[in-house]
Scaffold this motif. Structure first.
Motif, PDB file in Angstrom:
ATOM      1  N   GLY A  77     -11.369  -9.346 -54.934  1.00 49.54           N
ATOM      2  CA  GLY A  77     -10.828  -9.654 -53.345  1.00 49.54           C
ATOM      3  C   GLY A  77     -11.791 -10.868 -52.997  1.00 49.54           C
ATOM      4  O   GLY A  77     -11.611 -11.411 -51.965  1.00 49.54           O
TER       5      GLY A  77
ATOM      6  N   GLY B 221     -10.406 -14.669 -52.396  1.00 47.35           N
ATOM      7  CA  GLY B 221     -10.287 -15.110 -50.655  1.00 47.35           C
ATOM      8  C   GLY B 221     -11.912 -16.096 -50.216  1.00 47.35           C
ATOM      9  O   GLY B 221     -10.858 -17.024 -49.985  1.00 47.35           O
TER      10      GLY B 221
ATOM     11  N   PHE C 245     -11.123  -9.838 -50.028  1.00 46.93           N
ATOM     12  CA  PHE C 245     -10.551 -10.784 -49.833  1.00 46.93           C
ATOM     13  C   PHE C 245     -10.930 -11.466 -48.392  1.00 46.93           C
ATOM     14  O   PHE C 245     -11.028 -13.005 -48.559  1.00 46.93           O
ATOM     15  CB  PHE C 245      -8.332 -10.603 -49.890  1.00 46.93           C
TER      16      PHE C 245
END
Length: 151
Positions: A51, A55, A141
């Protein structure tokens, strides 16, 4: 007629799964298609890393594209103002004002009805279910996205 037992045609290849998984590249292990949510497939650290990295990449690209878009829009507006001032083009400001007012009325109408179409509602519900099932991945993220925007 069957060939007699013990001939080469009857031999089978045996696949040792332990050796097979050791020889697979790490990206196939991490990103291998599998059913279930990421919470079921990966541990907490893996979810945070995946994540966070995605991200950060998204935030970094979003920041660069955002700057490019702002520069293009600002530069285009600046060039239009110069062209209007020097007489190359003439802007009908009354027409612009009328169109802006029409757009405002449409926005007010759509926001006052406040009803989503069934297609949009089903997609929103799918996103909410995904976010609930993958809270750690989503948190990673979001953090990575903010770091990407800041860098």
């Amino acid at each position: 007629a069957r060939p007699p037992a013990g001939r080469k045609e009857d031999a089978f290849n045996v696949l040792d799964l332990a050796e097979y998984t050791k020889s697979r590249p790490w990206w196939k292990k991490v990103f291998a298609p599998s059913s279930g949510s990421s919470a079921e497939k990966y541990n907490v650290a893996t979810q945070l890393v995946i994540g966070g990295v995605t991200g950060w990449c998204t935030g970094f690209i979003f920041q660069k594209v955002g700057k490019l878009a702002a520069t293009a829009v600002g530069g285009g507006f600046f060039l239009l103002q110069i062209a209007n001032h020097t007489g190359y083009i003439k802007v009908d400001w009354k027409l612009v004002e009328r169109d802006v007012n029409k757009a405002k009325q449409q926005l007010k109408f759509h926001s006052s009805s406040n009803k989503m179409s069934p297609e949009v509602k089903s997609k929103v519900d799918e996103v909410i279910v995904f976010l609930k099932k993958n809270v750690i991945l989503t948190g990673g993220f979001a953090g990575g996205f903010l770091l990407g925007m800041a860098s």
